[in-house]
Design an enzyme around this catalytic site. Structure first.
Site, PDB file in Angstrom:
ATOM      1  N   SER A 112     -10.184  -0.226   6.789  1.00 28.83           N
ATOM      2  CA  SER A 112      -9.529  -0.051   5.487  1.00 28.83           C
ATOM      3  C   SER A 112      -8.842  -1.280   4.922  1.00 28.83           C
ATOM      4  O   SER A 112      -8.440  -1.271   3.766  1.00 28.83           O
ATOM      5  CB  SER A 112      -8.520   1.094   5.559  1.00 28.83           C
ATOM      6  OG  SER A 112      -9.194   2.324   5.484  1.00 28.83           O
ATOM      7  N   SER A 150      -9.824   2.094   2.617  1.00 28.81           N
ATOM      8  CA  SER A 150      -8.901   2.804   1.763  1.00 28.81           C
ATOM      9  C   SER A 150      -7.902   1.898   1.041  1.00 28.81           C
ATOM     10  O   SER A 150      -7.344   2.305   0.027  1.00 28.81           O
ATOM     11  CB  SER A 150      -8.133   3.838   2.583  1.00 28.81           C
ATOM     12  OG  SER A 150      -7.322   3.211   3.551  1.00 28.81           O
ATOM     13  N   LYS A 160       0.843  -1.201   0.000  1.00 26.16           N
ATOM     14  CA  LYS A 160       0.000   0.000   0.000  1.00 26.16           C
ATOM     15  C   LYS A 160       0.875   1.247   0.000  1.00 26.16           C
ATOM     16  O   LYS A 160       1.915   1.284   0.665  1.00 26.16           O
ATOM     17  CB  LYS A 160      -0.915  -0.006   1.228  1.00 26.16           C
ATOM     18  CG  LYS A 160      -1.965   1.097   1.237  1.00 26.16           C
ATOM     19  CD  LYS A 160      -2.912   0.960   2.436  1.00 26.16           C
ATOM     20  CE  LYS A 160      -3.969   2.042   2.443  1.00 26.16           C
ATOM     21  NZ  LYS A 160      -4.877   1.942   3.600  1.00 26.16           N
TER      22      LYS A 160
END
Lengths: 96, 490
Positions: B177, B153, B77
């Site tokens: 997330s 996210s 990420k």
């Protein structure tokens, strides 16, 4: 009654160091008001005497030895800077 | 068949036996990215040159190196800092941050374990969002149907695994997330206990809530990866000094006598009937496997959303103060003085959602409002945490849906922050309590979109969470289904 006025929104934007337009100030006033109004449901709860949780783990004063060690060199630290000079970060004038 | 249909352990065996090479694995990844990432948009930055060079190097050691993740390609990420590899956190503020100075601790651990970083994964800007539509780059899409969001996210992290671009990835979870996008994309995502994994080098959103965790195709792979990244770190004083068990050894398939609590609040109003049915079928499955379940109550659940937005935004307003245009990232042009530089750099570099949360947080912490909002929310957080502790006195795990609905359409909720925030009502309480939670696939909607089952455990008891998730997974075949993206099955 609204929870936050447009003037307050502008004040908060200044504290947060965010430039906002008049239009954004209007939008934020409406949206923040909605969110704050919703958040006021917390007032339904009696929290008298309830200890606030800042952190879920029972950690206090985690200390380490204060020993110098090699980390980032000055030259490296400057390489992502928008502007630098003589080994220092360069910024526009602070005082008028 | 894609090589990534094999488990991480199987891939490693094949590498050891020299049936396959690291180069082959890395090329498999880049080929699949070329094939489908135009649609999925999971990657923000590719690490092609370095990954290929590393593969050649590793292939020379093949068969003689027992590093834990030897040669296995991973996606990371984009809020996890990678030395020398662009790290943007999904923000225009960091679009020119090409040369980070150090690796996050989890990245050091991946490097020590000799995995190969394929690239950096798309996300909502600074991890603020539930759909990936707040990415300031092209937003990632759901591989099951690219008209739908992948969740957020960590939308890129979940979509990349679901699309077969990488066999596993790292995400971060502040209010859901990791789990919410894992549920939307039909993969396995774990938010570890607060303090289980070092956050050194994770671009901070809300420091009392953030955790890094693995996203994988199976529970076994997930446990395997957590073994590698968990543990205390001197560079993160909030990482706990608690032993890391061999999570893969917990995967016995045996859940006889496991005591499951099902909070009535998690199957109440606002939860889609299809999601409810999938969860009820999962509970039946657990009964057949010898576990028992009871309905319980987490009475303060409905206050979690307000509590979360006040606390996380307050912490974000402080954490994001570091983006000032002085040391790295965006700096506005033609500014007359330093104050104007701060204000305009931030105004130009941040998107709407990030600004909104900084504003909310600054307001909640400002003089005259601190007690009414911030402190009040911290007190309610205690009540929410107590709810969980009480249930865990009698039960081993808590089970419910990960999200109230399957994935929604791109553009459907973006104009209305409150509706968007409601996607996280079932995941947020877990972060507030600091306990671990996993999402595993438990069904599909009529439209063919995945549904996730959330399993929540006690502090530092990821082992039981994994055992429960694994037993369910092995008894079902939801995790074996693949989206028909790019013509062929991944």
């Amino acid at each position: 009654m609204s929870r936050i006025s447009k003037d307050e929104v502008k004040h908060v934007a200044n504290l947060a160091r965010l430039a906002i337009t008049e239009e954004e100030a209007d939008t934020f006033t409406k949206q923040l008001d909605d969110i704050i109004t919703y958040a006021e449901q917390l007032n339904e709860l009696d929290t008298e005497g309830v200890e606030p949780t800042t952190h879920v783990l029972d950690l206090k004063n985690v200390l380490r030895k204060d020993e110098p060690k090699k980390w980032i060199e000055q030259e490296e630290a400057l390489k992502n800077a928008p502007e630098h000079q003589d080994g220092q970060f360069k910024v526009p004038s602070v005082l008028e | 068949m894609s090589l990534f249909e094999h488990s991480l352990k199987e891939l490693q065996e094949k590498l050891n036996n020299k049936e396959i090479s690291v180069t082959q694995l890395v090329e498999e990844s880049f080929n699949r990215i070329k094939e489908v990432d135009g649609e999925v948009q999971a990657f923000l930055t590719l690490n092609e040159e370095a990954a290929r060079a590393q593969a050649v190097e590793l292939d020379e050691q093949r068969g003689n190196d027992d590093a834990k993740l030897f040669g296995l390609p991973i996606g990371v990420k984009d809020n996890i800092v990678t030395k020398g590899l662009r790290t943007t956190a999904g923000s225009q503020f960091l679009s020119n941050f090409h040369d980070p100075l150090y690796d996050a601790t989890v990245v050091n651990k991946l490097n020590d374990a000799k995995s190969v970083i394929i690239g950096k994964l798309n996300m909502d800007e600074f991890a603020m969002g539930s759909s990936n539509e707040n990415s300031s780059y092209a937003s990632a899409r759901n591989p099951w149907n690219t008209d739908y969001v992948p969740g957020g996210s960590s939308g890129g992290s979940a979509a990349a695994v679901a699309a077969g671009e990488v066999p596993y990835s790292l995400g971060s979870d502040t209010g859901g997330s990791i789990r919410q996008p894992a549920a939307y994309c039909g993969v396995v995502g774990l938010k570890p206990t607060y303090g289980r994994v070092s956050r050194f080098g994770l671009i901070a959103f809300a420091s009392s809530l953030d955790q890094i965790g693995p996203i994988t195709r199976s529970v076994e792979d997930n446990a395997f990866l957590l073994e590698t990244i968990a543990g205390h770190d001197d560079m993160d004083s909030t990482s706990a000094n608690v032993d890391v068990p061999k999570y893969t050894e917990a995967l016995t398939g045996d859940v006889k006598g496991l005591k499951i609590a099902v909070p009535k609040e998690y199957l109440g109003e606002g939860v889609d009937p299809e999601v409810k049915e999938a969860v009820q079928r999962a509970l039946k499955q657990y009964e057949e496997l010898g576990a028992t379940w009871d309905e319980v109550s987490l009475p303060h659940s409905k206050y979690a959303l307000s509590t979360y937005y006040l606390l996380s935004s307050s912490e974000a307003s402080a954490n994001l103060a570091r983006f000032d245009g002085v040391r790295y990232g965006k700096r506005a042009e033609d500014v007359e003085n330093m104050l104007e530089m701060f204000k305009r750099s931030r105004a130009e570099g941040f998107g709407d959602e990030v600004k909104r949360r900084i504003m909310l947080g600054t307001f909640a912490l400002s003089s005259g409002y601190y007690d009414a909002y911030y402190k009040k929310a911290q007190q309610v957080r205690t009540l929410i945490k107590n709810d969980f502790e009480k249930v865990f006195e009698e039960y081993d795990v808590i089970v419910g849906p990960t999200t109230p609905t399957p994935a929604f359409k791109v553009g459907q909720n973006i104009e209305d922050p409150m509706t968007m925030y409601a996607n996280d009502i079932l995941t947020i309480p877990v972060n507030l309590a600091g306990v671990p939670g996993i999402s595993v696939p438990c069904g599909f909607s009529e439209k063919g979109l995945p549904i996730g089952l959330q399993i929540i455990g006690k502090h530092f008891d990821e082992s039981t969470v994994y055992r429960a998730a694994h037993a369910f997974e092995q008894a079902t075949d939801f995790h074996k289904q693949r989206p028909s993206l790019g013509g062929a099955n991944a």
